[in-house]
Design a protein around this motif. Structure first.
Motif, PDB file in Angstrom:
ATOM      1  N   ASP A   1       1.257  -0.874  -0.202  1.00  0.00           N
ATOM      2  CA  ASP A   1      -0.036   0.196  -0.231  1.00  0.00           C
ATOM      3  C   ASP A   1       0.445   1.573  -0.357  1.00  0.00           C
ATOM      4  O   ASP A   1       0.974   2.427  -0.024  1.00  0.00           O
ATOM      5  N   ASN A   2       2.310   1.250   0.144  1.00  0.00           N
ATOM      6  CA  ASN A   2       3.163   2.224   0.462  1.00  0.00           C
ATOM      7  C   ASN A   2       3.892   2.837  -1.199  1.00  0.00           C
ATOM      8  O   ASN A   2       4.570   3.680  -0.936  1.00  0.00           O
TER       9      ASN A   2
ATOM     10  N   LEU B   1       3.849   3.484  -5.062  1.00  0.00           N
ATOM     11  CA  LEU B   1       3.178   4.262  -5.275  1.00  0.00           C
ATOM     12  C   LEU B   1       3.043   4.150  -7.417  1.00  0.00           C
ATOM     13  O   LEU B   1       2.465   3.938  -8.011  1.00  0.00           O
ATOM     14  N   SER B   2       4.763   3.492  -7.794  1.00  0.00           N
ATOM     15  CA  SER B   2       4.999   3.004  -8.845  1.00  0.00           C
ATOM     16  C   SER B   2       6.054   2.838  -8.421  1.00  0.00           C
ATOM     17  O   SER B   2       6.982   3.224  -7.513  1.00  0.00           O
TER      18      SER B   2
ATOM     19  N   LYS C   1       8.838   5.005  -6.497  1.00  0.00           N
ATOM     20  CA  LYS C   1       7.454   5.882  -4.930  1.00  0.00           C
ATOM     21  C   LYS C   1       6.949   5.762  -4.373  1.00  0.00           C
ATOM     22  O   LYS C   1       6.138   4.793  -4.570  1.00  0.00           O
ATOM     23  N   VAL C   2       6.885   6.202  -3.388  1.00  0.00           N
ATOM     24  CA  VAL C   2       6.450   5.941  -2.459  1.00  0.00           C
ATOM     25  C   VAL C   2       5.307   7.344  -1.211  1.00  0.00           C
ATOM     26  O   VAL C   2       5.463   8.358  -1.251  1.00  0.00           O
ATOM     27  N   LYS C   3       4.318   6.367  -1.117  1.00  0.00           N
ATOM     28  CA  LYS C   3       3.417   7.776   0.023  1.00  0.00           C
ATOM     29  C   LYS C   3       4.517   8.179   1.675  1.00  0.00           C
ATOM     30  O   LYS C   3       4.496   9.238   1.526  1.00  0.00           O
TER      31      LYS C   3
ATOM     32  N   ASP D   1      10.576  12.277  -3.812  1.00  0.00           N
ATOM     33  CA  ASP D   1       9.550  11.507  -3.578  1.00  0.00           C
ATOM     34  C   ASP D   1       9.152   9.891  -3.346  1.00  0.00           C
ATOM     35  O   ASP D   1       8.633   9.103  -4.118  1.00  0.00           O
ATOM     36  N   GLY D   2      11.116   9.300  -3.100  1.00  0.00           N
ATOM     37  CA  GLY D   2      10.744   8.281  -2.640  1.00  0.00           C
ATOM     38  C   GLY D   2      12.639   7.389  -3.104  1.00  0.00           C
ATOM     39  O   GLY D   2      12.902   8.296  -2.285  1.00  0.00           O
TER      40      GLY D   2
ATOM     41  N   LEU E   1       0.970  -3.736  -9.977  1.00  0.00           N
ATOM     42  CA  LEU E   1       1.306  -2.369 -11.141  1.00  0.00           C
ATOM     43  C   LEU E   1       1.570  -2.533 -12.574  1.00  0.00           C
ATOM     44  O   LEU E   1       2.090  -3.948 -13.106  1.00  0.00           O
TER      45      LEU E   1
END
Length: 519
Positions: free
Chosen positions: A454-455, A457-458, A469-471, A495-496, A518
């Motif tokens: 869930d953390n 993003l890409s 990239k992570v939240k 961003d990560g 993904l």
């Protein structure tokens, strides 16, 4: 049947090929409009169409539509590679395009060296393919390339090579192995395809010498060989060589069925001859304008209620070029791959149509060289009745074939549950779960080290770094954890994070994407 692997394979194939098939109706309409309104016969009747601007517009229409038909083999190759690729579909598409070019370049180079191909004077069965003088292997060649690349892609897209070759691991390896395989494919095709083409040349001689029986074979073979791109071998020799006949018209000796028919049209005294007209596709007037329209209507009627609206638009767009200009591929490809037996029946009915038009001496050509079924019926049939066109049989035979196709197709589609347009089963894409890929524990340790699924993003990768990239970067593991997981280090970015894995980065990128769903 429903539970067999063969049924599932054909159903998947139909789904994969729907994309190129959906391109054909609009392409057919554009070519049809351009061809119809630039027809010599139509311009003679409507002189205003000779206007330069109008003719330019019609040429543009034809060029746009032919962009699809001319490159249909490579479109099929790319579509199959994308459709069957499990992941990283863009890489599969690139590999398919490269492989298609390599196959044709290999065939071209070998055949030129052997003296069997002259780029300045291409023979029947040879053509320019993406600017390469090569064998015309048609859609069949594109399909072979597509399946070859799909197989190689799914086998190697996440391969880990030894450290010395590590830079070529993962998706980078797919185009390379595809190119190598296509070299061998090109060599094989260069050897096999001319033999097949030679056999068809012999078939042409048989057709020419066997009267009504030969007419049946002509119509049947011309359709049956369409998927292999070999149908040109059936009709072209008759169109432009003495195989299609020789006639003395107004003091001049003319050879070739198309040339003779054109001379008969222009002559004030020459009458039509069915032994010539059978080779300019008089039977195609019946199957293109009426038979396949009935088949299209059957596909519409058997579609699922909630999909009828979609199928209606597709079928109408496919039927228009068939009826007006004889461009039948948009309809034929709608059922060819999902229900091959329907195509077998279609080829048999084509042979029957050619036989009946021969016996009833229907002297109306169906080839697009004469404007296609609709315009040919008007200008070469109704307006040339005094030359013995016998056009009156066209609506009679056409009506019979419309219902013959309609009831046959409807019965077979329902009986065998063929997945023609609008009958496909809705399937849900299943995401790869954690349990299904638990066999690779380190992969999920990496995912947990990135803060969990869930953390994330890409996920991407360069030559040495896994770029994620992570939240929340706080949830990402420290350097000590990544050392345990085989990384050389980790770098925090805006961003990560970037995890330094060397050549394995590209492989882990693909595996992580696959594991968490993904694209």
């Amino acid at each position: 049947m429903k539970n067999s692997k063969y049924f599932s394979a054909f159903q998947q194939l139909g789904k994969v090929l729907m994309t190129p098939v959906m391109l054909l109706p609009i392409a057919g309409i554009l070519v049809g409009i351009g061809s119809a309104f630039s027809s010599v016969n139509l311009i003679k009747t409507m002189p205003f169409l000779e206007n330069h601007f109008l003719q330019l517009v019609f040429k543009i229409f034809k060029a746009a539509g032919n962009s699809v038909f001319s490159y249909l083999p490579v479109i099929f190759a790319i579509s199959i590679a994308i459709g069957y690729a499990k992941k990283e579909k863009g890489v599969a598409a690139l590999a398919a395009f490269l492989s298609f070019i390599v196959m044709h370049n290999v065939m071209s180079t070998l055949l030129i060296d052997l003296g069997k191909l002259n780029p300045a004077k291409l023979q029947t069965g040879q053509s320019m393919v993406l600017g390469i003088p090569s064998l015309d292997v048609g859609v069949f060649g594109g399909i072979i390339v597509g399946f070859l690349v799909a197989f190689l892609h799914n086998k190697f897209y996440n391969i880990s090579l030894p450290p010395v070759l590590g830079i070529f691991s993962g998706t980078k390896f797919v185009p390379m192995i595809s190119i190598v395989a296509s070299v061998f494919l090109g060599l094989v095709m260069a050897g096999i395809w001319p033999i097949i083409q030679g056999g068809l040349t012999s078939l042409s001689a048989i057709i020419n010498s066997t009267g009504a029986f030969g007419t049946v074979i002509y119509g049947l073979a011309e359709r049956a060989l369409l998927p292999f791109g070999l149908h040109h071998f059936v009709y072209l020799p008759f169109f432009f060589t003495s195989l299609g006949g020789s006639a003395l018209i107004d003091g001049k000796t003319i050879e070739g069925a198309v040339n003779i028919y054109q001379a008969q049209l222009a002559s004030p005294t020459a009458m039509f001859d069915i032994n010539i007209t059978r080779f300019v596709m008089n039977g195609k007037v019946i199957i293109a304008a009426f038979g396949l329209t009935g088949a299209a209507f059957a596909m519409y009627k058997t579609a699922r209620p909630e999909k009828k609206k979609f199928v209606k638009g597709l079928i109408i767009a496919a039927a228009i070029p068939a009826f007006f200009t004889g461009i039948t591929e948009p309809i034929e490809y709608a059922f060819l791959f999902v229900a091959p037996m329907l195509f077998v029946v279609h080829a048999l009915y084509a042979g029957l149509a050619y036989l009946l038009t021969y016996l009833l001496q229907v002297n109306v050509p169906g080839t697009s060289a004469f404007g296609g079924p609709f315009l040919s019926t008007i200008f070469n049939g109704i307006m040339q009745s005094d030359k013995g066109s016998n056009w009156i049989w066209i609506p009679i035979l056409g009506t019979a074939f419309f219902f013959l196709y309609y009831f046959t197709f409807k019965y077979m589609i329902l009986k065998f549950d063929y997945k023609t347009p609008g009958r496909e089963e809705d399937t849900e894409e299943t995401q790869v779960s954690k349990k299904e890929t638990a066999k690779d524990e380190i992969l999920y340790e990496i995912i947990e080290g990135l803060g969990g699924q869930d953390n994330i993003l890409s996920v991407d990768a360069c030559f040495t770094r896994l770029r994620v990239k992570v939240k929340d970067k706080v949830l990402v593991g420290d350097t000590a954890l990544w050392k345990k997981l085989g990384a050389n280090g980790v770098v925090q970015v805006s961003d990560g994070v970037q995890v330094i894995y060397g050549a394995k980065a590209d492989v882990y990128k693909t595996q992580i994407r696959e594991a968490i769903g993904l694209d």
